[in-house]
Design an enzyme around this catalytic site. Structure first.
Site, PDB file in Angstrom:
ATOM      1  N   HIS A   1      13.674 -10.429  16.737  1.00  0.00           N
ATOM      2  CA  HIS A   1      12.118 -10.860  16.405  1.00  0.00           C
ATOM      3  C   HIS A   1      11.666 -12.597  16.834  1.00  0.00           C
ATOM      4  CE1 HIS A   1      13.372  -6.677  14.047  1.00  0.00           C
ATOM      5  NE2 HIS A   1      12.106  -6.908  14.465  1.00  0.00           N
TER       6      HIS A   1
ATOM      7  N   ASP B   1      13.373 -13.779  13.600  1.00  0.00           N
ATOM      8  CA  ASP B   1      14.411 -14.200  13.267  1.00  0.00           C
ATOM      9  C   ASP B   1      15.457 -15.223  14.014  1.00  0.00           C
ATOM     10  OD1 ASP B   1      14.503 -11.760  12.468  1.00  0.00           O
ATOM     11  OD2 ASP B   1      15.044 -10.422  14.695  1.00  0.00           O
TER      12      ASP B   1
ATOM     13  N   GLU C   1      14.687   5.244  18.292  1.00  0.00           N
ATOM     14  CA  GLU C   1      16.198   4.826  17.015  1.00  0.00           C
ATOM     15  C   GLU C   1      16.283   6.303  16.594  1.00  0.00           C
ATOM     16  OE1 GLU C   1      16.192   2.707  13.001  1.00  0.00           O
ATOM     17  OE2 GLU C   1      15.562   1.749  14.349  1.00  0.00           O
TER      18      GLU C   1
END
Length: 388
Positions: free
Chosen positions: A54, A57, A217
């Site tokens: 991200h 991050d 996911e």
């Protein structure tokens, strides 16, 4: 087969995965923050292919332009030194309180505009670093109460946002596609585009549907009580599996983000079997959280375990498919017939075929066993290592 991963296995990790400090709603962090450079180096040593991130991050929220460039420079140097790649990037549109009511579907128009600009800025960086996929997880796009969100208007705004992002990527000539990541709930009570099916239907309404796919996911679909391999199969069938997040989950509960292979092991086996037999060529991306009980040694052991478990399951799935008894069992269960068109001769011949209806012996067909239990036990034998 060696269970030591290599870059050719295309295993990737998010900076936020091994970098999770163990902070949860009930407790503070149990580990120090990891420098992204350290993360790149350690994952490379473990045999990973790449890292994802991200924006926040890599570049702490609120960084100045000078600080931003410094973080990017160090990260680039680490990538160059290790040979690691950045196949995917995404935007953090959920941590800062400004996104408390969402980003692309926030009721506040100015927040929506800010979210788009924040995303576009990171798309530029993603393209600069060579990413081919841009994931969009709308973790705050949703509601806890019925009147709080006009869902039809919210979907209009979601469509508007993705259409604008598609326009931007096209105008810049970026070789980049978007992957929408569904999730049913958490952190919002109910999240928009909660499952693979919802996302696939939404994509068909976009102006450039060819630019958009899904990033399912494991835990997210299982939180909704769904069969994850089935969802992946439908995404593959639609040509929309642009990326995948691998982790572990034990049933319908909060998002556990266990290492891959933990949780529902049977589902993990069928997932690997599907990805490998279908020829999926994208990254095998691990989006998990090392438990907060672990120190940094445990973090790296957990990351290594994700890759090792995938390789073990890959070996077991290949042995299952190559087993002559399995091949005979597949025929006994008539899987070869399922692969044949039901009416290759067309509607006219179907309607004229008395054997298809008038002379069809429904009682004899009903009495035929499917031999699924034998087939499933062979799969279990391979999964448990009882067959070579």
């Amino acid at each position: 087969m060696s269970y030591q991963p290599t870059p050719e296995d295309r295993f990737t990790f998010g900076l936020w995965t091994v970098g999770w400090q163990g902070r949860d709603p009930f407790g503070d962090a149990t580990r120090r923050a990891l420098d992204p450079v350290e993360t790149v180096q350690r994952l490379a040593e473990l045999g990973a292919h790449g890292v994802t991130f991200h924006d926040d991050d890599l570049i702490p929220f609120g960084s100045s332009d000078t600080e931003r460039e410094s973080h990017i420079k160090r990260f680039r140097q680490a990538l160059d030194a290790t040979g690691m790649t950045v196949p995917m990037a995404t935007t953090n549109l959920f941590t800062h309180p400004v996104f408390k009511d969402g980003a692309f579907t926030a009721n506040d128009r100015d927040v929506r505009r800010y979210a788009l600009r924040k995303t576009i800025r990171n798309i530029d960086l993603a393209a600069e670093l060579g990413a081919k996929t841009y994931v969009a997880w709308g973790g705050r796009e949703g509601a806890e109460s019925g009147a709080a969100k006009d869902v039809r208007s919210a979907l209009d705004r979601m469509k508007e946002a993705f259409d604008l992002l598609g326009e931007y990527v096209t105008s810049q000539g970026y070789d980049l596609r978007f992957a929408i990541e569904p999730k049913p709930n958490e952190p919002r009570g109910d999240i928009l585009l909660p499952t693979v099916g919802h996302a696939l239907a939404f994509i068909e309404r976009l102006e450039r549907p060819e630019l958009y796919g899904v990033n399912p996911e494991v835990g997210h679909e299982q939180m909704a009580g769904l069969n994850f391999p089935h969802g992946i199969a439908q995404a593959l069938w639609a040509g929309k599996l642009f990326h995948i997040d691998l982790n572990g989950q034990s049933g319908i509960k909060y998002d556990q983000d266990l290492r891959f292979g933990a949780g529902d092991l049977r589902s993990a086996f069928w997932l690997v079997d599907l990805l490998e037999s279908a020829g999926y060529e994208g990254p095998r991306h691990f989006d998990f959280k090392p438990p907060r009980t672990e120190d940094l040694d445990g973090v790296w052991a957990s990351a290594a375990g994700c890759m090792r478990n995938y390789l073990i399951l890959k070996e077991r799935a290949a042995a299952f498919r190559a087993d002559p008894e399995v091949q005979a069992a597949l025929r006994a269960s008539r899987l070869d017939q399922l692969a044949q068109p039901t009416a290759a001769d067309g509607l006219e011949d179907l309607l004229a075929d008395r054997a298809a209806f008038e002379d069809f012996d429904v009682e004899a067909a009903a009495a035929r066993g499917m031999a699924f239990e034998r087939l499933d036990q062979l799969a279990m034998d391979h999964l448990l290592g009882a067959r070579g």
